[in-house]
Structure formats: C-alpha cells, structure tokens
Design a protein around this motif. Structure first.
Motif, PDB file in Angstrom:
ATOM      1  N   UNK A 118      50.474  48.306 -67.106  1.00 25.71           N
ATOM      2  CA  UNK A 118      50.406  49.109 -68.329  1.00 25.71           C
ATOM      3  C   UNK A 118      48.954  49.270 -68.781  1.00 25.71           C
ATOM      4  N   UNK A 119      48.157  48.224 -68.645  1.00 25.84           N
ATOM      5  CA  UNK A 119      46.737  48.329 -68.999  1.00 25.84           C
ATOM      6  C   UNK A 119      45.987  49.229 -68.022  1.00 25.84           C
ATOM      7  N   UNK A 120      46.328  49.172 -66.742  1.00 29.46           N
ATOM      8  CA  UNK A 120      45.723  50.103 -65.772  1.00 29.46           C
ATOM      9  C   UNK A 120      46.038  51.553 -66.150  1.00 29.46           C
ATOM     10  N   UNK A 121      47.281  51.811 -66.516  1.00 28.78           N
ATOM     11  CA  UNK A 121      47.673  53.163 -66.909  1.00 28.78           C
ATOM     12  C   UNK A 121      46.955  53.587 -68.183  1.00 28.78           C
ATOM     13  N   UNK A 122      46.769  52.654 -69.110  1.00 31.02           N
ATOM     14  CA  UNK A 122      46.032  52.934 -70.332  1.00 31.02           C
ATOM     15  C   UNK A 122      44.594  53.308 -69.998  1.00 31.02           C
ATOM     16  N   UNK A 123      43.993  52.583 -69.061  1.00 29.15           N
ATOM     17  CA  UNK A 123      42.613  52.888 -68.635  1.00 29.15           C
ATOM     18  C   UNK A 123      42.523  54.296 -68.058  1.00 29.15           C
ATOM     19  N   UNK A 124      43.535  54.716 -67.302  1.00 26.89           N
ATOM     20  CA  UNK A 124      43.543  56.078 -66.748  1.00 26.89           C
ATOM     21  C   UNK A 124      43.601  57.121 -67.867  1.00 26.89           C
ATOM     22  N   UNK A 125      44.430  56.856 -68.864  1.00 30.26           N
ATOM     23  CA  UNK A 125      44.510  57.775 -70.000  1.00 30.26           C
ATOM     24  C   UNK A 125      43.188  57.864 -70.744  1.00 30.26           C
ATOM     25  N   UNK A 126      42.571  56.717 -70.979  1.00 29.39           N
ATOM     26  CA  UNK A 126      41.266  56.710 -71.640  1.00 29.39           C
ATOM     27  C   UNK A 126      40.238  57.484 -70.824  1.00 29.39           C
ATOM     28  N   UNK A 151      36.295  40.866 -73.978  1.00 26.11           N
ATOM     29  CA  UNK A 151      36.906  39.576 -74.294  1.00 26.11           C
ATOM     30  C   UNK A 151      36.135  38.947 -75.436  1.00 26.11           C
ATOM     31  N   UNK A 152      36.717  38.669 -76.566  1.00 34.11           N
ATOM     32  CA  UNK A 152      38.106  38.942 -76.908  1.00 34.11           C
ATOM     33  C   UNK A 152      38.394  40.448 -76.944  1.00 34.11           C
ATOM     34  N   UNK A 153      39.679  40.771 -76.944  1.00 34.69           N
ATOM     35  CA  UNK A 153      40.134  42.159 -76.996  1.00 34.69           C
ATOM     36  C   UNK A 153      39.769  42.796 -78.339  1.00 34.69           C
ATOM     37  N   UNK A 154      39.817  44.135 -78.401  1.00 41.81           N
ATOM     38  CA  UNK A 154      39.708  44.807 -79.704  1.00 41.81           C
ATOM     39  C   UNK A 154      40.875  44.368 -80.595  1.00 41.81           C
ATOM     40  N   UNK A 205      48.207  36.194 -68.961  1.00 43.25           N
ATOM     41  CA  UNK A 205      47.863  36.217 -67.533  1.00 43.25           C
ATOM     42  C   UNK A 205      47.769  37.652 -67.036  1.00 43.25           C
ATOM     43  N   UNK A 206      48.656  38.524 -67.504  1.00 44.86           N
ATOM     44  CA  UNK A 206      48.588  39.935 -67.133  1.00 44.86           C
ATOM     45  C   UNK A 206      47.306  40.588 -67.629  1.00 44.86           C
ATOM     46  N   UNK A 207      46.893  40.242 -68.851  1.00 46.00           N
ATOM     47  CA  UNK A 207      45.625  40.747 -69.386  1.00 46.00           C
ATOM     48  C   UNK A 207      44.471  40.236 -68.535  1.00 46.00           C
ATOM     49  N   UNK A 208      44.463  38.935 -68.275  1.00 49.96           N
ATOM     50  CA  UNK A 208      43.378  38.321 -67.494  1.00 49.96           C
ATOM     51  C   UNK A 208      43.293  38.884 -66.080  1.00 49.96           C
ATOM     52  N   UNK A 209      44.443  39.219 -65.496  1.00 48.99           N
ATOM     53  CA  UNK A 209      44.466  39.745 -64.124  1.00 48.99           C
ATOM     54  C   UNK A 209      43.649  41.026 -63.971  1.00 48.99           C
ATOM     55  N   UNK A 210      43.558  41.826 -65.041  1.00 44.95           N
ATOM     56  CA  UNK A 210      42.869  43.120 -64.931  1.00 44.95           C
ATOM     57  C   UNK A 210      41.637  43.237 -65.828  1.00 44.95           C
ATOM     58  N   UNK A 211      41.298  42.188 -66.550  1.00 46.57           N
ATOM     59  CA  UNK A 211      40.180  42.265 -67.504  1.00 46.57           C
ATOM     60  C   UNK A 211      38.886  42.706 -66.831  1.00 46.57           C
ATOM     61  N   UNK A 212      38.515  42.079 -65.732  1.00 41.20           N
ATOM     62  CA  UNK A 212      37.286  42.442 -65.039  1.00 41.20           C
ATOM     63  C   UNK A 212      37.371  43.819 -64.414  1.00 41.20           C
ATOM     64  N   UNK A 213      38.481  44.093 -63.788  1.00 38.17           N
ATOM     65  CA  UNK A 213      38.704  45.388 -63.123  1.00 38.17           C
ATOM     66  C   UNK A 213      38.572  46.566 -64.093  1.00 38.17           C
TER      67      UNK A 213
END
Length: 136
Positions: free
Chosen positions: A56-64, A107-110, A94-102
């Motif tokens: 979901x975060x990857x998809x959000x990044x694509x939208x942004x 960090x911390x999040x907004x 863990x899901x957030x951490x998995x893609x944070x660098x990518x």
C-alpha cells in the motif's frame, strides 16, 4: 516547497510519527486510499498485514510520484486497518520498515492516524492508506 515535521515538547513520545507538519506551498496533492494490490488488482506478496502495508505504501509512492511529489512532501498519512488490535502493531510497523529506505519514508513518519475499522471494500483487504502532500 518546505515541509517542517516536528513534535512539540510535552506531546506524547515516543511515537513512530511527528505530531505536527507545517508546509508552505500552493499545490495540494491528495492520494486516494491505496491497498496491497498491483495495478491489475491482484493481491501482492505474502505476509498478511505486513505485506499489505508495504505494498500500500509502494502504491502511495506511485501516486505521489505521478503528481511530482514524494514522501518528503507528505504532511499527513491516514491508515485504516481492519480488525485492529494493539498486538498487530509489530506487523504494521514491520511493513513500514520493510519499505522505508526504498521509498524515502521519513523516520519518524509525517503526522499519521491509524484507524481501526471493521471492514474495507473487500474481505481480503486489511489496510488502506491515504496521503496528503503540499507542493509549490
């Protein structure tokens, strides 16, 4: 464009997000709720909540990116999670951490809200994320 993220003294700590975002700019970007599926609507990756949060975060990044923005421009994230219980925070983070660098997630999040809901639009969808960004 400038986004300043911070948590004033006296606000609850530690939390994995900033409490406040101040942005200057005139273009608002609103990314609709994104889920853990690919562009064809197929579920992506194993891992239940953890995998769905990451996708979901990857998809959000694509939208942004489509609007010329990135997570560094985000002033607000809202997460909707089905069947929420405090014990699920480990898988969620863990899901957030998995893609944070990518994805260049700060960090911390907004500023963020995690809202527990009974159901999302289909039974297998466990998380949906919305983002708001500000650009010049």
């Amino acid at each position: 464009m400038s986004v300043q993220l911070f948590s004033p003294q006296g606000m609850m700590q530690p939390v994995p997000y900033h409490h406040v975002a101040v942005a200057s700019g005139s273009r608002h970007v609103h990314v609709a709720g994104q889920i853990g599926r690919d562009e064809a609507g197929r579920p992506v990756g194993p891992g239940g909540l953890r995998g769905q949060v990451a996708q979901a975060l990857r998809n959000t990044a694509r939208g942004l990116a489509g609007a010329g923005a990135s997570f560094s421009d985000v002033v607000r994230l809202t997460f909707y999670v089905t069947n929420w219980a405090p014990e699920r925070i480990g898988d969620f983070m863990a899901g957030v951490d998995d893609v944070a660098g990518e994805l260049g997630l700060p960090q911390p999040l907004p500023p963020a809200s995690l809202i527990g809901v009974d159901h999302l639009f289909e039974p297998d969808v466990e998380v949906e994320v919305e983002a708001t960004a500000i650009l010049d």
